[in-house]
Design an enzyme around this catalytic site. Structure first.
Site, short mmCIF file in Angstrom:
data_model
loop_
_atom_site.label_atom_id
_atom_site.label_comp_id
_atom_site.label_asym_id
_atom_site.label_seq_id
_atom_site.Cartn_x
_atom_site.Cartn_y
_atom_site.Cartn_z
N ASP A 96 11.56 -21.04 -25.29
CA ASP A 96 12.84 -21.19 -24.58
C ASP A 96 12.62 -22.17 -23.44
O ASP A 96 11.97 -21.83 -22.45
CB ASP A 96 13.30 -19.85 -24.00
CG ASP A 96 13.80 -18.87 -25.05
OD1 ASP A 96 13.35 -18.96 -26.21
OD2 ASP A 96 14.63 -18.01 -24.71
N LYS A 158 21.02 -22.05 -25.32
CA LYS A 158 21.03 -20.80 -24.55
C LYS A 158 21.81 -21.01 -23.27
O LYS A 158 21.73 -22.08 -22.65
CB LYS A 158 19.57 -20.41 -24.27
CG LYS A 158 19.36 -19.17 -23.42
CD LYS A 158 17.87 -18.88 -23.30
CE LYS A 158 17.54 -17.82 -22.28
NZ LYS A 158 16.08 -17.58 -22.17
N LYS A 187 22.21 -18.38 -27.91
CA LYS A 187 21.66 -17.22 -27.20
C LYS A 187 22.41 -17.02 -25.90
O LYS A 187 22.48 -17.91 -25.05
CB LYS A 187 20.17 -17.43 -26.92
CG LYS A 187 19.53 -16.27 -26.15
CD LYS A 187 18.03 -16.46 -26.01
CE LYS A 187 17.40 -15.41 -25.11
NZ LYS A 187 15.93 -15.59 -24.99
#
Length: 223
Positions: A96, A158, A187
Site C-alpha cells: 500500500d 485507496k 480500498k
C-alpha cells in the site's frame, strides 16, 4: 454486494490495520492474531514489522500488506521502490503506497506516474494499492490520480492513510470505481467503526476495507 453478508465474507475483504509508529512487538502479535482468527484478507503493517508478521502468519492464509512512503508520500521515488522491494523480501504479499500528493497537485503527471510505476516494478507482481489521500485532493485530482494508477499498473486505489484529514467517505468510495473502471479494486480506509459503516462502503463500490477496529466491526454484525 449481497444484502445478507456473512461474517466470513466480510472478514475476507478486510485488511486489519495497525500503523501506529509506537506499536510494540506485543501489539503487532495481537494485530496478527486478530487477522488470523477472523481470516482477514491481510494484516496491514508498517514495513519494519513485516518480518515478524510473516513468521506469525505463515500458513494461515492471511496476507501481509506493507505500507510504503507512509504516511505522507513525500519520499524520494527510489526510496519508495527500495522500501517495497525490502518489504516483499521480508514476506509482504501486498504493498500500500502513498503517491506523491504534492506533485499530483502540481499537475506533474509523469512524475506521479513514475512514482507509482517504480513501486509496481519493485513489488514484482504482488498487488500494489495506491493511496490517494482524498481529503487533500479535489475531485478532479482524485480522477487524475486514479488514471495514473491505472497507467502505472497498480491493482487498487485507496482512499486515505488516516493521518491527513478524514478517512473514507461515501462520496469518494463512489467516485473511485467510476474513475478506475472494472479492472482495479477500491480500498476504503479510515473511519470504519461498525458493521453498518462497512456495508455502506461496500455498497458504494469498495472491494477491500482497511480498518483497525476489525473485531468491533465483526462483533457488531446483526445475529
Amino acid at each position: 454486494m449481497p444484502r445478507l453478508l456473512t461474517r466470513a465474507e466480510l472478514a475476507a475483504r478486510i485488511d486489519h490495520t495497525l500503523l501506529d509508529p509506537a506499536a510494540t512487538h506485543y501489539d503487532i502479535l495481537m494485530a496478527c492474531e486478530i487477522a488470523r482468527r477472523n481470516h482477514c484478507a491481510t494484516a496491514c503493517l508498517n514495513s519494519n514489522r513485516v518480518m515478524i508478521a510473516s513468521e506469525v502468519l505463515q500458513g494461515s492464509g492471511v496476507g501481509i500488506a506493507a505500507v510504503v512512503g507512509f504516511p505522507f508520500g513525500a519520499a524520494h521515488v527510489g526510496a519508495k521502490a527500495r522500501e517495497a522491494e525490502l518489504a516483499i523480501a521480508d514476506g509482504a504479499t501486498e504493498i500500500d503506497m502513498v503517491l506523491d500528493i504534492g506533485r499530483l497537485k502540481d499537475g506533474q503527471r509523469e512524475a506521479v506516474r513514475e512514482d507509482i510505476a517504480s513501486v509496481v516494478r519493485a513489488a514484482a507482481g504482488h498487488p500494489v494499492k495506491v493511496i490517494l489521500e482524498c481529503a487533500r485532493l479535489t475531485d478532479d485530482e482524485k480522477r487524475t490520480g486514479c488514471a495514473l494508477a491505472v497507467e502505472a499498473g497498480a491493482t487498487f486505489v485507496k482512499t486515505s492513510t488516516g493521518y491527513l484529514g478524514h478517512g473514507a467517505t461515501l462520496h469518494d468510495v463512489a467516485l473511485l470505481p467510476a474513475a478506475v473502471g472494472p479492472n482495479l479494486g477500491v480500498k476504503a480506509s479510515g473511519g470504519i467503526l461498525y458493521f453498518e459503516d462497512a456495508v455502506a462502503m461496500l455498497e458504494a463500490g469498495a472491494t477491500r476495507l482497511g480498518m483497525s477496529h476489525t473485531q468491533q466491526v465483526l462483533d457488531s454484525m446483526p445475529s
